[in-house]
Each structure stands twice: as structure tokens, then as C-alpha cells.
Design a protein around this motif. Sequence first.
Motif, PDB file in Angstrom:
ATOM      1  N   ALA A   1       0.698  -1.193  -0.014  1.00 21.39           N
ATOM      2  CA  ALA A   1       0.046  -0.061  -0.023  1.00 21.39           C
ATOM      3  C   ALA A   1       0.872   1.228  -0.193  1.00 21.39           C
ATOM      4  N   ILE A   2       0.458   2.374  -1.026  1.00 26.81           N
ATOM      5  CA  ILE A   2       1.381   3.454  -0.957  1.00 26.81           C
ATOM      6  C   ILE A   2       0.389   4.530  -1.262  1.00 26.81           C
ATOM      7  N   ALA A   3       0.892   5.545  -0.803  1.00 28.43           N
ATOM      8  CA  ALA A   3       0.062   7.148  -1.314  1.00 28.43           C
ATOM      9  C   ALA A   3       0.387   7.210  -2.586  1.00 28.43           C
ATOM     10  N   LYS A   4      -0.778   7.708  -3.459  1.00 30.98           N
ATOM     11  CA  LYS A   4      -0.772   7.879  -4.761  1.00 30.98           C
ATOM     12  C   LYS A   4       0.321   9.146  -5.382  1.00 30.98           C
ATOM     13  N   ASN A   5       0.581   9.973  -4.430  1.00 30.97           N
ATOM     14  CA  ASN A   5       1.574  10.950  -4.939  1.00 30.97           C
ATOM     15  C   ASN A   5       2.887  10.364  -4.989  1.00 30.97           C
ATOM     16  N   ASN A   6       3.065   9.345  -3.742  1.00 31.46           N
ATOM     17  CA  ASN A   6       4.469   8.689  -3.661  1.00 31.46           C
ATOM     18  C   ASN A   6       4.852   7.627  -4.909  1.00 31.46           C
ATOM     19  N   LEU A   7       3.667   7.153  -5.263  1.00 29.54           N
ATOM     20  CA  LEU A   7       3.597   5.967  -6.197  1.00 29.54           C
ATOM     21  C   LEU A   7       3.777   6.727  -7.726  1.00 29.54           C
ATOM     22  N   VAL A   8       3.138   8.071  -7.837  1.00 30.98           N
ATOM     23  CA  VAL A   8       3.476   8.696  -8.958  1.00 30.98           C
ATOM     24  C   VAL A   8       4.896   9.194  -9.220  1.00 30.98           C
ATOM     25  N   SER A   9       5.467   9.372  -8.086  1.00 22.16           N
ATOM     26  CA  SER A   9       6.955  10.153  -8.039  1.00 22.16           C
ATOM     27  C   SER A   9       7.803   8.806  -8.379  1.00 22.16           C
ATOM     28  N   GLN A  10       7.409   7.606  -7.860  1.00 22.64           N
ATOM     29  CA  GLN A  10       8.302   6.551  -8.197  1.00 22.64           C
ATOM     30  C   GLN A  10       8.001   6.010  -9.446  1.00 22.64           C
ATOM     31  N   LEU A  11       7.077   6.236 -10.103  1.00 27.56           N
ATOM     32  CA  LEU A  11       6.645   5.648 -11.483  1.00 27.56           C
ATOM     33  C   LEU A  11       7.424   6.737 -12.486  1.00 27.56           C
ATOM     34  N   ASP A  12       7.435   8.151 -12.140  1.00 30.16           N
ATOM     35  CA  ASP A  12       8.055   9.012 -12.895  1.00 30.16           C
ATOM     36  C   ASP A  12       9.601   8.650 -12.905  1.00 30.16           C
ATOM     37  N   TRP A  13      10.043   8.348 -11.628  1.00 29.92           N
ATOM     38  CA  TRP A  13      11.525   8.108 -11.743  1.00 29.92           C
ATOM     39  C   TRP A  13      11.890   6.707 -12.568  1.00 29.92           C
ATOM     40  N   TYR A  14      11.132   5.722 -12.430  1.00 27.88           N
ATOM     41  CA  TYR A  14      11.215   4.426 -13.182  1.00 27.88           C
ATOM     42  C   TYR A  14      11.182   4.721 -14.738  1.00 27.88           C
ATOM     43  N   LEU A  15      10.243   5.454 -15.105  1.00 26.88           N
ATOM     44  CA  LEU A  15      10.104   5.861 -16.422  1.00 26.88           C
ATOM     45  C   LEU A  15      11.289   6.650 -16.973  1.00 26.88           C
ATOM     46  N   ASP A  16      11.817   7.731 -16.334  1.00 28.78           N
ATOM     47  CA  ASP A  16      12.969   8.419 -16.533  1.00 28.78           C
ATOM     48  C   ASP A  16      14.172   7.681 -16.651  1.00 28.78           C
ATOM     49  N   LEU A  17      14.293   6.532 -15.624  1.00 31.77           N
ATOM     50  CA  LEU A  17      15.394   5.728 -15.464  1.00 31.77           C
ATOM     51  C   LEU A  17      15.621   4.788 -17.111  1.00 31.77           C
ATOM     52  N   LEU A  18      14.311   4.336 -17.313  1.00 31.94           N
ATOM     53  CA  LEU A  18      14.213   3.417 -18.581  1.00 31.94           C
ATOM     54  C   LEU A  18      14.665   4.300 -19.707  1.00 31.94           C
ATOM     55  N   ARG A  19      14.117   5.435 -19.885  1.00 28.42           N
ATOM     56  CA  ARG A  19      14.452   6.282 -21.001  1.00 28.42           C
ATOM     57  C   ARG A  19      16.163   6.701 -21.009  1.00 28.42           C
ATOM     58  N   SER A  20      16.351   7.415 -20.003  1.00 27.08           N
ATOM     59  CA  SER A  20      17.928   7.894 -19.738  1.00 27.08           C
ATOM     60  C   SER A  20      18.891   6.749 -19.820  1.00 27.08           C
ATOM     61  N   VAL A  21      18.720   5.608 -19.134  1.00 24.96           N
ATOM     62  CA  VAL A  21      19.699   4.542 -19.313  1.00 24.96           C
ATOM     63  C   VAL A  21      19.038   3.368 -19.816  1.00 24.96           C
ATOM     64  N   PRO A  22      18.664   3.500 -20.973  1.00 28.26           N
ATOM     65  CA  PRO A  22      18.019   2.119 -21.773  1.00 28.26           C
ATOM     66  C   PRO A  22      18.594   0.834 -21.512  1.00 28.26           C
ATOM     67  N   TYR A  23      17.811  -0.141 -21.099  1.00 26.35           N
ATOM     68  CA  TYR A  23      18.197  -1.489 -21.243  1.00 26.35           C
ATOM     69  C   TYR A  23      18.742  -1.804 -22.490  1.00 26.35           C
ATOM     70  N   THR A  24      17.885  -1.705 -23.502  1.00 24.56           N
ATOM     71  CA  THR A  24      18.193  -2.060 -24.742  1.00 24.56           C
ATOM     72  C   THR A  24      17.539  -1.267 -25.635  1.00 24.56           C
ATOM     73  N   ASP A  25      17.834  -0.869 -26.868  1.00 27.02           N
ATOM     74  CA  ASP A  25      17.229  -0.062 -27.830  1.00 27.02           C
ATOM     75  C   ASP A  25      15.669  -0.754 -28.259  1.00 27.02           C
ATOM     76  N   GLY A  26      15.385  -2.048 -28.047  1.00 35.12           N
ATOM     77  CA  GLY A  26      14.528  -2.815 -28.315  1.00 35.12           C
ATOM     78  C   GLY A  26      13.246  -2.776 -27.287  1.00 35.12           C
ATOM     79  N   VAL A  27      13.641  -2.378 -26.116  1.00 35.40           N
ATOM     80  CA  VAL A  27      12.604  -2.326 -25.051  1.00 35.40           C
ATOM     81  C   VAL A  27      11.692  -1.214 -25.393  1.00 35.40           C
ATOM     82  N   THR A  28      10.553  -1.508 -25.212  1.00 35.77           N
ATOM     83  CA  THR A  28       9.462  -0.084 -25.618  1.00 35.77           C
ATOM     84  C   THR A  28       8.937   0.435 -24.273  1.00 35.77           C
TER      85      THR A  28
END
Length: 809
Positions: A543-570
Amino acid sequence: MSNSLSHWVNVLRWPVRLLVKSKLVPRDPCAELGIDPQKPVIYILKTESVTDLIALERIAKSLGLPNPNTPITIGGKEIPRYFSVYGRMPFIGKAAPQDEKSIAQFSELVHLLRDEKQHDIQLVPVALFWGRKPGNEDSSVKSAVLEDDQASWLRKLMMVLFLGRDNFVRFSQPISMTQMLDGRSSDERIAHKLSRLARFHFYRLAQTMLGPKLVYRNSLDKRIIKSSALAPVMEEYAAQKNLTTEQVHAEVAKLVDEIAANYSERLLRIGDRVLSWLWNKLYKGISISNAERVRQLSQDGEEIIYVPCHRSHMDYLLLSYVIYRQGMAPPHIAAGINLSFWPAGPIFRRGGAFFMRRTFKGNKLYAAVFREYLHQLFNNGYSVKYFTEGGRSRTGRLLNPKTGMVAMTVQGLLRGIERPITLVPVYLGYDHVMEVSTYHGELKGKSKEKESMGQVFKTLRKLKNFGRAYVNFGEPISLNKYLDQNVAEWRDSIDPIELQKPSWLTPTVNDIANRVMTNINNCAAVTSITLTALAVLGVERRAIAKNNLVSQLDWYLDLLRSVPYTDGVTVPEVSGAELLEQAIELDKFTVTNDELGDVISLSASGAVTMTYYRNNILHLFALPSLVAAGLVYKNFTTKAQLQDLVHSLYPLIQNELFLGFEQSDLNDYVDAIVDNLKQAGLIELNDQQISVNSNTKTQLIIMAQHIQETLQRYAIVLKIMQKKPTIERSALSHDSHVLAQRLSNIHGINAPEFFDKNVLSTFITGLKELDYFTGEQDEHNSEEVALLVDTVTGLLRPTVLATIKASLN
């Protein structure tokens, strides 16, 4: 356009529009192929056809492209906006290539452009297919009437009437005339080259869209029975069973009946409509990535073997449907014999499925017939699809590959197949997998329910909107190139008759199979469900506060875009808030409200379900999570310490999750993760010294949690090995399973795969391959095990580690 042709276009425009519904390949040709609507366009067509022009006219308008029936003005002169390689078909006979006319048109265009150099004309090849009938040995009137290859006006009329709803318009990459004119060739030479390339291009397109001509079953039976490779096996079988030649032939015919597909283009056309309805009923859409690379392979004449991951029975339908809609011939599909039940079996066969038993052991004739059938498919140019995992994943993670089909594919290459063979890994994902609840039951020991029509009806009753489906085509693996690079002597083993099992075959096949699995993971699809599940399952009590979850998701999205695992990951091109809303709409998370705002949570049963979706992308976060664990639990303060940690555990994690990094790439990847943590404000970096930001440490703790279950399994196995230095691997697997179950019960670990015997066995096998076991009696390398225990246990939560120690005392 001639006056007579223009007249017929005007006369037939509305009837054709009423009867014809075109399907675009690719769906957005301007974006996917680089066609610029702002630049002048001339269309290259295969045949001069009124119905083709009218169908293209409608499609061009929808794409914002110019009307093919209006002329284009170059250098003050009007010329047709389309060129055709073949003229109109006569009522009887075939049209000869209109070389003189097409070459004259190309010559005139080149000449005009020499004087008007500011024009960059795009030549856009467009092929129109009425139905997708590949043709066969049938010489019936019906086959001739509906044959799409250079049809006369009467036959074209019949095709519009019967196949108008199955018209495919296939665009190809544009040819820049500016680039063509940059060379030193003469105008006439360029014109001849364009005409020749156009004819060859349309030939290859037809091969891609329609596939090879179909072989009748009686002809297939004869080819298999007369196969030189099968003859010695049949002779041996006849001697063992004391049978006559005719009786052995009858046995072979029965086995072919059991195995072989009975491909039907008509069923595929019907199936296209049914599946279009089904996807609209089930899903909001299908996201497809990198299909163009596969179309190009097909056009290049490659023998394509699709090797997707296996999540659901829906995979059989989804991938074939996508391949068909992407303008490629649907593959023949290797399916388990359990799916041959009536009436589904006959339908699957006509859709291209061929059936295989779970094991070939003890039946040499069956194995030989199956290999010969597969060879006939390869040799005749049919694309094939099989699942290297063998069965559906019950955990959402990739299973260890079954190498039988890969081995037969390599052996097919050793039969001397001339066409290059390429494996195309495919990632399949869903926002909802209908079988997930049954998977969890099976992991807990419940017997697998046998496939039947009852199961089908149960599934149909559950039809509702399940979000989106995802089909990502991964980096292809050319078997010919792979063998050239890794097995220099492989061509010495080519024998069209004798089954070859050279010493290099088994290790080579194992490596190829692992590369397939790695390439599947390298093209994973990150979705609202998978990413939100990952984040929420990383939180205590889920269970997590919605605003905290949004912040976590924003970071994960930024990590996947700025440090891509591979070019093939969408990765979704949305914010964390938008991603969360998409996940909530799918009704898998509980949203409650108090005076401080919304809270997102998962029930105990919901958490179990969501581990499946989390596991689809767990490999993408394995190393970032390990870095976070090093910062949070080990209190590491330098990049070097984090790099050493990742290097020490990477071989084990790579073996389990099919990670795609080379050891030489790890330092750069870890550095990029650390830089991202700094940019996100989670750490501070001064003079190479890392310090965790106390205000945002919770986000790092959540990230560190994603690798915890994996490390806990490692700790269980390693601590047992340390306590029992002479334990055999079979006993180690059993004891680890028991302790993992206890840990799951005490600490509320909701992932069913946490104590799954197959997952534990994979880790133990990995330890063996990395020499943590020595000798034939499974003795342990105690020093190496002790070092690994120290590394792993230092990353665990203290309460979990205490439970493991107490359970072993």
C-alpha cells in the motif's frame, strides 16, 4: 492516364468504394517508411488496373498523399502520377512486361528532373493484393478465377466481388530520385535499373505476403515416404516389427496425419475477421514494434523461424494474426498434441498448426517422420513458429529453453537448405492473461486441467476488455552467420541424407537457445500494469500513497529512457500520473481515500496475481535494484564498490533472468544508473563519494526491494550448502524448497515462484556451471561459497536473514 482508363475510373469509382475495404501495410506507412507527404510522389504499381487505382486513391487520401489519378507537373509538363511494370491484362493470356513503356516513362522522368533539380521526387512502390491465396497445384476454375497474379478485367471483377473486403495495400520505402541522379549513370541506364528493380521488388513482395505455393497433403505424404533420409529408419523399423514395406508406409502416413497442418487460405480470411472482432472485444488495441525488420528479412529471401515467449494459449492466435496483418505469410505453428482435441484441432490445422508429442523418446520412427516434416517445411520456404520454452510460463518469467526444436532447426540447416535460416525472437505481453489464476493453482500443486471445449467455453464467458496486447519483434539471429562465426567447420557436417549430430551440436544449440531467450527479454514491453505492479509490490504491506507512487513511476520511466536496457525495449511515452490512471482503469488495484489523499493498494490475492505481471519486466530492474540494495543495505559510498557488487552477482542473475549485458559493459551501465540517481535527487555525488539523500531514501528502498526475493532464494540455497557441505544437488533442491516455503509463510512473500522447484533448480544448476560445485559427488567449493554467502546475506533485510539462520539451527 489515358482517356479510356480515366473514363473507367470515373465509372467504377463508387461501386468499387462500396465493395472494397482496404487494409494498410504497414498501418502508418508515412511514419514507418519515411514517406514525406510534403514532397512530390509518383506511385510505382505492378499492374495497370482500374480497381487498383481506385483502391489506392482512397488510401492515399486518408494518408494525406496525392491522388494517383491526378497528373504531376514537372518542368512545365504533365505526366502520370503512377507508373506500372505490367500493362493491363487481356481477357485471355498473360500480359508481357511493358518494358518499353515503363522504361520510356522512367527515362522521361529522369530527363525532366535533370532540368528541374530542385524537385526531389519520391518513387513509392505500392502493391495491392486481393486476398492472400498463395496458390497450389489446384487447376480448378475457382482457383484460376480468384488468382491475384496479373488478373484480367473479368477475373479482377470477380475478385472485387468475392475478395473486396480482403484487399491489402502494401507500401514500400520510397526511392529518392535525387539520390538516383547523383550517380554518373546515363538517363537510359537509370531508367533500365528502375524498371528492373521494380519487377524484382514486386516479385519479392508477393513472396513475402503470400508465402510459397501450398503442397497438397497426398503430395506431402509421398515426399516424406520417398525421402532418402527417412529410408534407413523405415527399413530398421520394418525389420524390428517384422512389417512389409507397404505396412511401414501406412504407419508413416498415419504419423503424418497426426502431425501435419492442413493450411487453408480461406480459413485465414475468415479467421482475420473473427480475430479482429475478438481483439476488439478483449483488448483496446495491439501495440506492435519492429515489424518492418521482419518484413525486410522475408523480402530478402530468408527462411524465418518465429520463436516467441509463451504466456497464454492466446499467443497462438495473436502472433499469427499480427504477422498476417503486417503483410507477411502466416507461419506454420508447432503446437502440443494436447491441443488437437475436436473441434479445435482441425481448425488449428487449417490455420497452419502442426502437432508434436511431448516426448520423442522410445519412438525412433515418429522422431524421424517429424524431423522430415519439419525439413519439408523449411525446404519449401514456409515460415515456422515454435515456443522454445516448451509450455506456458506459470510465473511470468521466461522459462529455461527446451532445445529440441532448435536442434532440429540446426540439423535442417545441415541437410543443405540453400536459403539462410533466421530465428526471430518475439516478446508477447498482455495487460491481462486469462490463465493467471489457474497458473497460481498449478504452482501450488493443483493438477493442470486438460484442454477441452469446456475450457474454451469457460474462457468465452469471461470475454471483456483486458487492456492492450503487445508484440515486439526482437533482434534476429541468423543461424548461418552464427555458425560461420562460432563453428568454423560446420559446413563439413552438411549431409542431405544422414542425420548429423556433430560434437559441437549440443553446446551450440544450448547457446543459440539462450541467445533467443536473451533477445526476447531485450525487446520487452513496459506497460502500465507491469510497471505499477513492480512499484506497489516493492512497498511494505503493498500500500502506498498515490502521490508517492506517481513519483516512483516518474523516476522509473526516466530511468528506462535515460539509461535504456536495450534499444528494443518499448517504454510508454506518458507521465507517471497518466500511467497510473491507465493501470487503475484495468481494475487490478484498490484505490481508497482518506483525509490525506488517495492510497493505492493490493489485496493478498491481488498481490499474488500481480507478481506475474511484475515478472514480465523484472529483468529490466534487476541491476538498478542491486545498485539500490548496495546503497541502502551495504551502505556503499563509491561507484567502484557498486561495480564490484554487480560483477560478483551478475553471472547468477544473468543465468536466471536472461540478462543481455556483456561483463565488459557492466561498469558503464552501473555508472549510468548512478548518474541517473544523482539527476533524480536520490543521491549526492561529491569527489566520487556517494551519499544517500535522506529525504528520498524511501524511493531507493522500494527499488532495492525488487531484487530481494531473488537474493533471498540465493541465501537459502547458499546457507544450506554452507551448513551441509556434502549435500547432493537433489537434496539441496528439496531442502531449499522447504525452507523457501517457510520463509514465504512467515514473511508474507506473495510470489508463487519464490519457492518454485524449477526456479530453485535453475539457480543450483547455475552454481554448478560456475564451478561452485566441484567433482562428481557435488562437493562444494567452500571458500567461494563463503564469499558468495557474505555478499548475498549483506544485502538482505535483517528480519529475513534472521529467519533463515534460525531455521537452519
